[in-house]
Design a protein around this motif. Sequence first.
Motif, PDB file in Angstrom:
ATOM      1  N   LEU A 194       0.808  -1.109   0.021  1.00  0.00           N
ATOM      2  CA  LEU A 194      -0.055  -0.042   0.052  1.00  0.00           C
ATOM      3  C   LEU A 194       0.987   1.293  -0.097  1.00  0.00           C
ATOM      4  N   ASN A 195       1.870   1.140   0.822  1.00  0.00           N
ATOM      5  CA  ASN A 195       2.710   2.324   0.825  1.00  0.00           C
ATOM      6  C   ASN A 195       3.332   2.769  -0.355  1.00  0.00           C
ATOM      7  N   GLN A 235       3.146   5.626  -2.778  1.00  0.00           N
ATOM      8  CA  GLN A 235       4.454   6.605  -3.011  1.00  0.00           C
ATOM      9  C   GLN A 235       4.401   6.924  -4.591  1.00  0.00           C
ATOM     10  N   ASP A 236       4.254   5.718  -5.395  1.00  0.00           N
ATOM     11  CA  ASP A 236       4.223   5.956  -6.731  1.00  0.00           C
ATOM     12  C   ASP A 236       3.254   6.799  -7.191  1.00  0.00           C
ATOM     13  N   ASN A 237       2.041   6.902  -6.797  1.00  0.00           N
ATOM     14  CA  ASN A 237       0.638   7.585  -7.158  1.00  0.00           C
ATOM     15  C   ASN A 237       1.058   9.154  -6.933  1.00  0.00           C
ATOM     16  N   ILE A 286      -7.586   4.737  -8.071  1.00  0.00           N
ATOM     17  CA  ILE A 286      -8.309   4.782  -6.753  1.00  0.00           C
ATOM     18  C   ILE A 286      -8.579   3.108  -6.587  1.00  0.00           C
ATOM     19  N   GLY A 287      -9.072   2.598  -7.695  1.00  0.00           N
ATOM     20  CA  GLY A 287      -9.260   0.961  -7.561  1.00  0.00           C
ATOM     21  C   GLY A 287      -8.147   0.201  -7.020  1.00  0.00           C
ATOM     22  N   LYS A 288      -6.709   0.605  -7.546  1.00  0.00           N
ATOM     23  CA  LYS A 288      -5.632  -0.062  -7.123  1.00  0.00           C
ATOM     24  C   LYS A 288      -5.175   0.306  -5.620  1.00  0.00           C
ATOM     25  N   ILE A 289      -5.483   1.605  -5.364  1.00  0.00           N
ATOM     26  CA  ILE A 289      -5.247   1.705  -3.833  1.00  0.00           C
ATOM     27  C   ILE A 289      -6.365   1.087  -2.976  1.00  0.00           C
ATOM     28  N   LYS A 290      -7.466   0.872  -3.454  1.00  0.00           N
ATOM     29  CA  LYS A 290      -8.547   0.367  -2.788  1.00  0.00           C
ATOM     30  C   LYS A 290      -8.181  -1.164  -2.466  1.00  0.00           C
ATOM     31  N   ASN A 291      -7.816  -1.889  -3.378  1.00  0.00           N
ATOM     32  CA  ASN A 291      -7.501  -3.011  -3.549  1.00  0.00           C
ATOM     33  C   ASN A 291      -6.330  -3.413  -2.301  1.00  0.00           C
ATOM     34  N   ARG A 292      -5.237  -2.382  -2.194  1.00  0.00           N
ATOM     35  CA  ARG A 292      -4.219  -2.652  -1.506  1.00  0.00           C
ATOM     36  C   ARG A 292      -4.717  -2.264  -0.018  1.00  0.00           C
ATOM     37  N   ALA A 293      -5.487  -1.273   0.155  1.00  0.00           N
ATOM     38  CA  ALA A 293      -6.111  -1.209   1.418  1.00  0.00           C
ATOM     39  C   ALA A 293      -6.795  -2.113   2.024  1.00  0.00           C
ATOM     40  N   TYR A 294      -7.705  -2.714   1.136  1.00  0.00           N
ATOM     41  CA  TYR A 294      -8.650  -4.019   1.935  1.00  0.00           C
ATOM     42  C   TYR A 294      -7.895  -5.128   1.966  1.00  0.00           C
TER      43      TYR A 294
END
Length: 582
Positions: free
Chosen positions: A195-196, A200-202, A219-227
């Motif tokens: 997630l970090n 950082q990349d984004n 947003i979808g990528k970060i959402k997947n990582r967060a979940y």
Amino acid sequence: MLRLVRYARPYWKYLIIAVISTFSITGLNLIGPWLIRDLIGVVTNLNRYTNAKELIVRLSIILTLTYIARTVFQFLSSYLSHYGAWQLVAYMRVLVYEKLQKLSLRYYHDKQTGQLMSRVINDTATFEMLIAHALPDLFTNALILLGVTIILFIMNPILAFLSLVPIPFLVYGGAVFTKRILPSFRFAQRALADLNADLQDNLSGIREIQAFNQQEREIGKIKNRAYEHATALIGALKLSAIFHPVLNFFSSIGTVIVVSLGGIMAIKGKLPVEDIVGFILYLSMFYQPITALGQVLENLQQALAGAERVFEVLDTEPDVKEKEHAIDLKNIKGKITFEHVNFSYNNEKPVLEDISFTINPGQMVAFVGPTGVGKTTIMSLINRFYDVDSGSIKIDDIDIREVSLRSLRNNISMVLQDVFLFNGTIAENIAYGNEKATMDDIINAAKIACAHDFIMQMPDGYNTYIGERGIKLSGGQKQRISIARAVLKNSPILILDEATSSVDAETEREIQNAINNLAGSRTILIIAHRLSTVKKADNIIVLKDGRIVEQGKHEDLIKRKGLYHYLCSMQFLTQEENIKLA
């Protein structure tokens, strides 16, 4: 865990006082129920004591003093254990960062910045739980368990033995819990690092995300990582949610056994009432460490999962190692020699094959050729960012593997195509390689790099803050500040890797004049796709497929009608076409 405790050695004095305080709290906790038991004994048997009132007052004062002392020791234990723990976290963060700085560039080829940041920040933070909570709780609970067990057997061996009935079930449950929960915390730490990394990349590429309208995708990528991280933690917490109530159930069964059998014994006159009350008070202390075992194990597993990732970095050996008795380069002239150098990244296809050349002090030498032929790699090898696979590189006839990395890089200044500027003022960035530089030195370097005029037009001149990676500056402005930084370092070897790639034709001429002015005073190595900038070089080395195919002065190479002539012709035709289109 033991290794981490050894790292905490500088803070042992705080931790030892915290441990002594913890032991004192344990002792005072053991005294409290005994005093209450004696008080109840006096109250329920007043006819036995002639001075019952005095005894009650004395016992009450002692009990109050016990609670006051316990309060003081609780402060010392809590504050000093946290102080030592967070000092250790800070020390480990610096240690991991220091190790990351020592690792060669090869290590970073397959690493994301966010992943490494997570190891420095998040994984080390788990050590606080280990030092300030898990280990003190483990020792405290072990002492309480031992002390209460001894007291219970002194009070009534039969009831004490019966109170031990739930213990095997609790130990077995703890073992199963430990085995199941560690993988969950390992996965959670990895998920947090991912997630970090994506964050950082984004955030670094926010301009590209907006320019290409990829907000929903990211947003979808970060959402997947967060979940993913949340799911891993929830899995671990689910195990905790099962384990803790089970522990409480078995401890409650032990209490039921003692209360019921103790009550029957009291009815039969085999056990005084005050002993039942004391036994129940001690019994709650007896099961408290066992029920706390789940939280202790949880903290331990979380800390160990973080420690594994931290020690993985600390145990990584750098590819480029400095010799034990490396010599320092002093008063060098700037002669550079490559002798039959071969090099490849990660043992893949060779990037450089049998490269040999000599650059004499004060010469200006250019490296040209198509993209990907190894020009930048040569510059990286001179700085010893990587070590050659075979052959040798010498400065003033000294193999660079024999010298200290610090002295080697002190004698080399670099201007890279991909300029990196720090989030600070323009003056701070120019003076980055020369801590002793005065403001006059900074201004002179900026003038040589043709940067002074645009700097003076900035809101605060040389004290203007340029933002992260110099986001407030244009590409050409960043390039010129980078050149000023290299000039101010005043090293005998200057490397310019596409130093004029981001500037307009007029600025390019000015910078080229500045470089020509430096010629003769230091050894200058230039990588350039704009071949007009290398015409005055003392030697032009032409590379193709990782090999040197031509070298000589501009006029000589043009006459040979080889690769250099072809590259110049193509560039000249392209420039003519651009003029016609304009």
